[in-house]
Structures are given as structure tokens and as C-alpha cells.
Motif scaffolding. Structure first.
Motif: not given
Length: 193
Positions: A165-180
Motif C-alpha cells: 500500500x502506498x501512493x500510486x506511481x501513476x493514475x490508476x487505469x480504469x479496468x474493464x469489468x465483466x457484465x454481471x
């Protein structure tokens, strides 16, 4: 204004973190979120060890040393990459589940699930506070001496990995999620078996 559900829907793990780690107030809030996890019998089986500062390099040496002595050592490239990664990580939370053999009413499975739910709350709270976090079962998690070296006796605990855990070194990229809807079906009556 971002709603809590939006944080849950957008949360992603972030392995590449650096300093600063959560300050003591944020860490207390993150760990308090773990206490809100669902927990049959209110057993609170989760146990955490905070590793930070100079202890991170000791953690790296200890875990990688055990891995290199195991039946599945890292390649030189993987060892170097793991050391480089850990050299940037400002905080680790080691996670174990306490197994109370005196309580036979609630299974070990339910205790491990409760501990996993506590970890999920940690990951969500860290993300909501702007930190990156990554739950890992790599390096030496499944080597008994690693668990013992962290102070989790294998007779009383099931070690479940660690959270970087810490400060992200870059923006956290959005992740494509499966359709529930791909994972559900409606049940209406018992099946013939």
C-alpha cells in the motif's frame, strides 16, 4: 459528487506504489474499515502485521531468500524485478486468519472468508482515501518458514498474503469489468438429482 458505490465500481488494484504510505490517521481508518467486515459469530479472525520503513528491506531479503531456497526459485530477472518493486513499496500489511480450534461451531472456511472480507474493506478504504493497494500471495506466502518468520504460528494461523500500500506511481487505469449478468441465473425450484 462521487458516491460510495462509484468508488466500489471503479476500484482497481495498484501494484506500483511509492511513498508516502498512509499516515497514522489514514492507516487507522483503513484498518478500522476491516473491522466492519461480515464475520459470522463476531470472531474477528483477521490478524495484521504492519511492515514499513527499514523493515521493508528485511521483508524483501527474508521472503526472497526463502523463495530462492525453495523448489521454485525465481529466475535472476524475476528476483531483480521483485526487489525493485519492494524497494518502492512504503508499507506492507501482512494478513493472517486466526484459527481457534476451541470453537467448532464456525468452520475455518467461514473464518478465512471473513478475513478475505476484511482485506476487501482495506483495499476499498485505501482506494477511497486516494492510495493504491495490491493484495499479493506471491514471493514466499506458501512457504511455512515465511509465515513463522512473520510471527504467525502455522498451528494457530493461516497466512493469506500481504497488501502493498502506498501512493500510486501513476493514475490508476480504469479496468474493464465483466457484465454481471454473465454470472447469474435465477433459481426457482430444486433440481432433480
Amino acid at each position: 459528487m462521487t458516491q460510495p458505490i462509484d468508488f466500489l465500481l471503479s476500484r482497481s488494484s495498484m501494484k506500483l506504489v511509492t511513498a508516502p504510505a498512509p499516515n497514522d490517521d489514514d492507516l487507522a481508518r483503513i484498518l478500522q474499515a476491516a473491522m466492519a467486515a461480515p464475520d459470522h459469530g463476531n470472531l474477528q479472525p483477521w490478524r495484521f502485521k504492519i511492515i514499513r520503513g527499514a523493515a521493508i528491506s528485511k521483508f524483501a531479503d527474508f521472503s526472497i531468500g526463502l523463495r530462492q531456497q525453495s523448489d521454485t526459485p525465481f529466475t535472476p530477472e524475476k528476483e531483480a524485478a521483485t526487489r525493485a518493486w519492494l524497494s518502492e513499496v512504503p508499507m506492507i500489511i501482512a494478513v493472517a486468519c486466526h484459527i481457534d480450534y476451541g470453537n467448532t461451531a464456525i468452520s475455518e472456511t467461514e473464518r478465512v472468508l471473513a478475513t478475505g472480507a476484511a482485506v476487501t474493506n482495506i483495499l476499498n478504504a485505501a482506494y477511497m482515501l486516494g492510495y493504491g493497494a495490491f493484495w499479493s500471495t506471491g514471493i514466499a506466502t506458501y512457504i511455512d518458514e515465511f509465515q513463522a518468520g512473520l510471527g504467525f504460528d502455522s498451528l494457530d494461523y493461516r497466512f493469506l498474503g500481504f497488501i502493498a500500500i502506498g501512493t500510486p506511481r501513476m493514475p490508476i487505469p480504469p479496468k474493464k469489468r465483466s457484465d454481471h449478468t454473465k454470472f447469474i441465473e435465477e433459481w426457482t425450484e430444486p433440481l432433480d438429482v
